[in-house]
Design an enzyme around this catalytic site. Structure first.
Site, PDB file in Angstrom:
ATOM      1  CG  HIS A 169      -0.489  -0.184   2.867  1.00 56.01           C
ATOM      2  ND1 HIS A 169       0.046   0.896   2.913  1.00 56.01           N
ATOM      3  CD2 HIS A 169      -0.041  -0.959   3.530  1.00 56.01           C
ATOM      4  CE1 HIS A 169       0.756   1.124   4.670  1.00 56.01           C
ATOM      5  NE2 HIS A 169       0.444  -0.534   4.393  1.00 56.01           N
ATOM      6  CG  ASP A 209      -3.105   4.030   2.557  1.00 56.27           C
ATOM      7  OD1 ASP A 209      -2.757   2.548   2.424  1.00 56.27           O
ATOM      8  OD2 ASP A 209      -3.390   4.507   3.984  1.00 56.27           O
ATOM      9  CD  GLU A 214      -2.971  -1.330   5.638  1.00 57.67           C
ATOM     10  OE1 GLU A 214      -3.171  -2.218   6.845  1.00 57.67           O
ATOM     11  OE2 GLU A 214      -2.240  -0.114   6.010  1.00 57.67           O
ATOM     12  CG  HIS A 223       1.013   3.161  12.416  1.00 50.29           C
ATOM     13  ND1 HIS A 223       0.109   1.763  12.861  1.00 50.29           N
ATOM     14  CD2 HIS A 223       1.562   2.631  11.359  1.00 50.29           C
ATOM     15  CE1 HIS A 223      -0.264   1.760  11.880  1.00 50.29           C
ATOM     16  NE2 HIS A 223       0.510   1.657  10.223  1.00 50.29           N
TER      17      HIS A 223
END
Length: 454
Positions: free
Chosen positions: A90, A92, A156, A423
């Site tokens: 992904h 994103d 995602e 993250h």
């Protein structure tokens, strides 16, 4: 010992891979228009599509999915009768969070201490570059022996299910004999690992209202119901005294019987401050792979800056609940809703909204594709054997693919080992891991094709 030709080729391609990853990281492709303009995701999708076309992919398309995002698709035909392998990543990414805490610009790939830093470097723009490296290495050493489909998702990280719903409406699109999800990571740098399980997730927002408007805390405090205090009580009710997740009716005592995660290693990987205890009971592996886990990821109320001595009339929080294999995410959501309603004090008004959901996943690590991956990883990581572990994160597409294509073998690998700090601020990727996993993927595709011919 002479290096494998595939390994030599991948090594020679690493400077190009770094330049391409830098280009891709530069797009602020957060699939949330409140954080970044939609044009950033659109530009990243076009970049991915261009990369596929340059590699000779056919039918390259930007798919408009029901959640408003775009996924990129392409197919590279293989020899007649060859199996089909779907490669997933992904483009994103998560928001940059506190930009001041980054040691280098979050959307500028920066080399430091042997790692490449930037948002999405590991999760999961690096995963797409890994796929490109593997295919290029095969092309340089006799050709790609399988038909390859590539799907690169655009939402995602938001958990809004766009690609899942698109795949369900177009089930012929992603059909494959094997599927490689390039979005997990090794248990630690240098230890080749496939991910056997994923926790599912549900994302909700809870809002508590108690007053028509804020009130003077001196004139009304002590009797007027405080919305933030009510919300704090609700959030506190989601944890036991030892910090374990507690949701009425949701089992939370399962045990993990595979690869264990020593507490001292976890503390180091999670950068736990000295003297701070780990919450919960059981082993670390129990807590992060086999049991539900609730996290309050955001609270809306009046900020500290500019605060006045007033009683809040409303307060809102966003809650993430991770759901282990063996539990249903939809049922867990209903239990979470019921728990919040039950534990809201003072008969305060509570409103609940679900904003994302994905089911947990468990792979069949005894399937033939895993035998091929084990052989490939043995070459890519000399002296190491492939391990299997759980992963606390969620990839909702896995269950959709498993339901649509029950005959397909699904493997999960990737670049998000603990040091990557995905993250979080200062996300990074290990170039050595990118190189070795690209070698492993290329060798897997070759071995898998040979096993299907045998």
């Amino acid at each position: 010992m002479t290096a494998h030709p595939i390994a030599e080729t991948v090594a020679s391609l690493m400077p190009r891979a770094k330049a391409e990853l830098a280009e891709l990281v530069a797009f602020q492709s957060v699939a949330d228009e409140a954080v970044a303009p939609r044009s950033e995701c659109e530009a990243a999708a076009e970049w991915v599509a261009g990369a596929l076309r340059a590699e000779g992919f056919d039918d390259v398309a930007l798919l408009d999915t029901p959640d408003g995002s775009q996924s990129v698709y392409g197919i590279l035909p293989g020899p007649a009768g060859a199996p089909t392998v779907l490669l997933y990543a992904h483009y994103d990414v998560q928001p940059k969070l506190n930009e001041a805490a980054w040691l280098s610009p979050p959307f500028e790939l920066t080399e430091r201490d042997g790692r490449w830093y930037g948002r999405g470097a590991a999760d999961c723009k690096g995963g797409f570059v890994m796929h490109l490296l593997a295919l290029r290495a095969l092309k340089a050493n006799g050709g790609v022996p399988v038909t390859v489909k590539v799907i690169v998702e655009g939402s995602e990280e938001q958990g809004t299910g766009g690609l899942e719903r698109y795949a369900e409406a177009h089930p012929e699109l992603l059909t494959a004999d094997a599927i490689v999800i390039g979005d997990t990571g090794n248990f630690r740098v240098g230890l080749p690992t496939v991910t056997a399980t994923l926790r599912g997730m549900t994302m909700i927002r809870v809002q508590i209202d108690t007053l028509e408007g804020n009130l003077h805390s001196g004139q009304f405090g002590g009797a007027a119901p405080d919305a933030l205090a009510a919300l704090i009580r609700v959030l506190d009710s989601l944890r036991a005294e030892d910090g374990s997740t507690v949701i009425d009716g949701l089992p939370a005592s399962a045990e993990w019987d595979g690869l264990q995660y020593p507490e001292e290693e976890f503390r180091r990987d999670a950068r736990v401050l000295s003297g701070v205890e780990l919450p919960g009971g059981g082993t670390v592996a129990d807590r992060i792979w086999a049991r539900p886990a609730v996290t309050v990821i955001g609270i809306d109320c009046h900020p500290v800056a500019g605060a006045t001595p007033s009683i809040p009339a409303t307060a809102r929080a966003q809650i993430s609940l991770r759901v282990p294999p063996g539990q249903d995410a939809a049922e867990a959501t209903e239990l979470l809703f019921a728990h919040i309603r039950k534990h809201t004090p003072w008969n305060a008004r509570v409103s609940l909204e679900q904003v994302g959901q994905g089911q947990p996943f468990k792979a069949d690590v005894t399937s033939p594709a895993y035998t091929s991956m084990a052989a490939a990883m043995r070459v890519a990581y000399p002296g190491e054997e492939m391990q299997s572990s759980g992963m606390g994160g969620s990839i909702p597409l896995c269950n959709t693919l498993a339901a649509l294509y029950p005959q397909a073998e699904i493997l999960l690998i990737g670049l998000s080992e603990p040091e990557a700090q995905i993250h979080a601020v200062n996300e990074s990727v290990s170039p050595e891991e990118l190189e070795r996993l690209s070698v492993a993927e290329a060798l897997f595709l070759a071995d898998y094709a040979a096993s299907k011919r045998a």
